[in-house]
Scaffold this motif. Structure first.
Motif, PDB file in Angstrom:
ATOM      1  N   GLY A 130       0.529  -0.906  -0.028  1.00  0.00           N
ATOM      2  CA  GLY A 130       0.000   0.075   0.036  1.00  0.00           C
ATOM      3  C   GLY A 130       0.809   1.267   0.043  1.00  0.00           C
ATOM      4  O   GLY A 130       0.522   2.247  -0.835  1.00  0.00           O
ATOM      5  N   LEU A 131       1.942   1.429   0.805  1.00  0.00           N
ATOM      6  CA  LEU A 131       2.518   2.585   1.043  1.00  0.00           C
ATOM      7  C   LEU A 131       3.213   2.831  -0.284  1.00  0.00           C
ATOM      8  O   LEU A 131       3.578   4.155  -0.659  1.00  0.00           O
ATOM      9  CB  LEU A 131       3.743   2.449   1.962  1.00  0.00           C
ATOM     10  N   MET A 132       3.987   1.989  -1.127  1.00  0.00           N
ATOM     11  CA  MET A 132       4.416   2.263  -2.449  1.00  0.00           C
ATOM     12  C   MET A 132       3.453   2.873  -3.293  1.00  0.00           C
ATOM     13  O   MET A 132       3.724   3.619  -3.985  1.00  0.00           O
ATOM     14  CB  MET A 132       5.350   1.347  -2.963  1.00  0.00           C
ATOM     15  N   ARG A 133       2.141   2.473  -3.209  1.00  0.00           N
ATOM     16  CA  ARG A 133       1.162   2.883  -4.409  1.00  0.00           C
ATOM     17  C   ARG A 133       0.856   4.216  -3.666  1.00  0.00           C
ATOM     18  O   ARG A 133       0.888   5.191  -4.521  1.00  0.00           O
ATOM     19  CB  ARG A 133      -0.112   2.028  -4.064  1.00  0.00           C
ATOM     20  N   LEU A 134       0.832   4.330  -2.687  1.00  0.00           N
ATOM     21  CA  LEU A 134       0.393   5.824  -2.112  1.00  0.00           C
ATOM     22  C   LEU A 134       1.553   6.957  -2.332  1.00  0.00           C
ATOM     23  O   LEU A 134       1.124   7.882  -2.487  1.00  0.00           O
ATOM     24  CB  LEU A 134       0.270   5.594  -0.367  1.00  0.00           C
ATOM     25  N   LEU A 135       2.809   6.383  -2.415  1.00  0.00           N
ATOM     26  CA  LEU A 135       3.829   7.448  -2.649  1.00  0.00           C
ATOM     27  C   LEU A 135       3.792   7.541  -4.166  1.00  0.00           C
ATOM     28  O   LEU A 135       4.732   8.518  -4.760  1.00  0.00           O
ATOM     29  CB  LEU A 135       5.189   6.917  -2.148  1.00  0.00           C
ATOM     30  N   GLY A 136       3.291   6.770  -5.120  1.00  0.00           N
ATOM     31  CA  GLY A 136       3.338   6.579  -6.530  1.00  0.00           C
ATOM     32  C   GLY A 136       4.732   6.242  -6.726  1.00  0.00           C
ATOM     33  O   GLY A 136       5.266   6.415  -7.858  1.00  0.00           O
ATOM     34  N   ALA A 137       5.357   5.079  -5.813  1.00  0.00           N
ATOM     35  CA  ALA A 137       6.619   4.664  -6.279  1.00  0.00           C
ATOM     36  C   ALA A 137       6.746   3.477  -7.435  1.00  0.00           C
ATOM     37  O   ALA A 137       5.703   2.911  -7.311  1.00  0.00           O
ATOM     38  CB  ALA A 137       7.367   4.216  -4.955  1.00  0.00           C
ATOM     39  N   ILE A 162       3.787  14.340  -0.735  1.00  0.00           N
ATOM     40  CA  ILE A 162       5.089  13.554  -0.244  1.00  0.00           C
ATOM     41  C   ILE A 162       6.187  14.559   0.081  1.00  0.00           C
ATOM     42  O   ILE A 162       7.319  14.050   0.103  1.00  0.00           O
ATOM     43  CB  ILE A 162       5.320  12.293  -1.052  1.00  0.00           C
ATOM     44  N   THR A 163       5.778  15.666   0.396  1.00  0.00           N
ATOM     45  CA  THR A 163       6.997  16.615   0.758  1.00  0.00           C
ATOM     46  C   THR A 163       6.719  16.854   2.382  1.00  0.00           C
ATOM     47  O   THR A 163       5.763  16.441   3.015  1.00  0.00           O
ATOM     48  CB  THR A 163       6.282  18.157   0.085  1.00  0.00           C
ATOM     49  N   GLN A 164       7.710  17.624   3.009  1.00  0.00           N
ATOM     50  CA  GLN A 164       7.871  18.286   4.072  1.00  0.00           C
ATOM     51  C   GLN A 164       7.493  19.176   4.000  1.00  0.00           C
ATOM     52  O   GLN A 164       6.852  19.961   2.972  1.00  0.00           O
ATOM     53  CB  GLN A 164       9.027  17.853   4.860  1.00  0.00           C
ATOM     54  N   GLN A 165       7.684  20.349   4.916  1.00  0.00           N
ATOM     55  CA  GLN A 165       7.099  21.712   5.242  1.00  0.00           C
ATOM     56  C   GLN A 165       7.675  22.733   4.200  1.00  0.00           C
ATOM     57  O   GLN A 165       7.323  23.708   3.970  1.00  0.00           O
ATOM     58  CB  GLN A 165       7.183  22.267   6.495  1.00  0.00           C
ATOM     59  N   GLU A 166       8.886  22.474   3.619  1.00  0.00           N
ATOM     60  CA  GLU A 166       9.443  23.097   2.664  1.00  0.00           C
ATOM     61  C   GLU A 166       9.045  22.983   1.053  1.00  0.00           C
ATOM     62  O   GLU A 166       9.955  23.155   0.361  1.00  0.00           O
ATOM     63  CB  GLU A 166      10.929  23.562   2.968  1.00  0.00           C
TER      64      GLU A 166
END
Lengths: 152, 152, 152, 152
Positions: C21-28, C48-52
């Protein structure tokens, strides 16, 4: 302006190395030093084994860590010290043979932080076997004032 | 049936420790051993310093790693050996003082893999300062056949 | 006799990847799989970004760790699973660009334990910049019984 | 003079957290924030599993790393950012249950470098099981200029 990185690096590394009690105790020698890398060797001796007469894992860790740190020193401005932040070692194979060789190199050199890696091999005659890999962070600091003493 | 974990652990740890050339060389001593933990001390000596007369980071790493490994041994069946898989050290403060103390403990004990952690403190009189933290993996192996020699 | 290592490894890796599931979620995506290596890519996306607006360090860590784990799977017997033991990531540069690429490879393949490493680069047009390095341990386990359920 | 460390830390952590695409994607929430610590929870969801329906190790790593980083942010001056240097995760047990809880705390806070640790537990009803431990380094940087854009 900063002096060129790597200026007299080999000399500085060897001078620093010579002051390190632990490296003398282990019989370790810096056999190659260049811009961004450092190779350290330590011959087999009874005093540096673990309970099975292999090289002690801590010796492997010590020279890997030291090779990486000195690799960083070769790229540091001469008035800066290289301080250990952290390192990680993976043991890949039992370390036995006539000597250990640690090859450290700089992966990235930032303004304050360096990431280095090192590989340690055990050598027996013509056979060489990689027995550990490390990944390490070191930081650069301003040169210490000469009067600062441990415990002071 | 496996013998009880921890059976005669202190004795085994001390016997193994006594065979470790490196620990003797460092002047290290296992001052406390119990089920799932091990405390190692090493007094200050010229031979184990880095270039600034602090304890060498590799000594810190060595006794932390060793304290964690012996903590694991206290929970291992007596016919098994504890083998280093990997460890990671973070240096938290300069290590100077009259002795270093490494306190290792088992975090989780699996059938084949143990995760341990250790903290190293530098002691000077009544002051004690944590100077390193480690996280470590060790594995259990079948006892080696007695005729197996390094290099053979 | 064990089936040959690497037999149908690409197929197994892709099948396993598709269930994550996680890889799909990340689009990997696993863009390359071969004996002892695996390359994973993940395109930039707001999610899938952080605050910047850089790629989140945890995404970098996730695909590095996954690329290393699948590299190991390509050398594992088909009835064994690859289980995470531990990993370590060093962040080398900010991760921004149109995609991240993680290249995982096996350093040593033991009977039970594998050590892998991975490098993650951020790609922007023709520029590629290494932004993370990892060192990782995985273990092989017997295949799980099909009726074993999480939480059961 | 620096503003007091920890001043409005909870508010800053929550504002930063809200801008993190990945944390939203994972459904993660910062459930507790205080001086030197941060607790993050993430409920079970299909999208964040690995191939066996357990929580993906990378999710475990992500929230551990994030909890440690935000723990550091609570002790950082308000004009400084917390940047990832490196982290290491040991997986201690399979992560299954209704939610994951990551508890991050600062071990040492230096002027530029912080060392943090985090523990992740899987919770199922009244059962809570520690499934990962991390050790992490972060650094403090000057606040970025507001016009600096990724890729620019």
């Amino acid at each position: 302006m900063d002096p060129p990185r790597g200026h007299n690096a080999g000399e500085r590394v060897r001078a620093s190395f010579a002051r390190q009690g632990l490296m003398r105790l282990l019989g370790a020698e810096a056999v190659e030093v260049g811009e961004g890398y450092c190779v350290i060797e330590v011959p087999f001796a009874e005093g540096i084994t673990q309970q099975e007469s292999y090289f002690h894992g801590a010796v492997t860790g010590a020279i890997a860590d030291t090779a990486g740190g000195y690799a960083a020193m070769t790229l540091a401005p001469p008035d800066r010290e290289v301080l250990r932040v952290e390192y990680k070692v993976n043991f890949l194979a039992p370390a036995y043979g006539e000597k250990l060789v640690a090859r450290g190199e700089v992966v990235t050199a930032g303004r304050r932080l360096f990431v280095c890696r090192a590989e340690v091999s055990a050598v027996e005659g013509l056979d060489e076997r990689v027995c550990a890999a490390t990944l390490q962070t070191v930081s650069l600091s301003p040169a210490r004032a000469p009067d600062r003493k441990p415990g002071a």
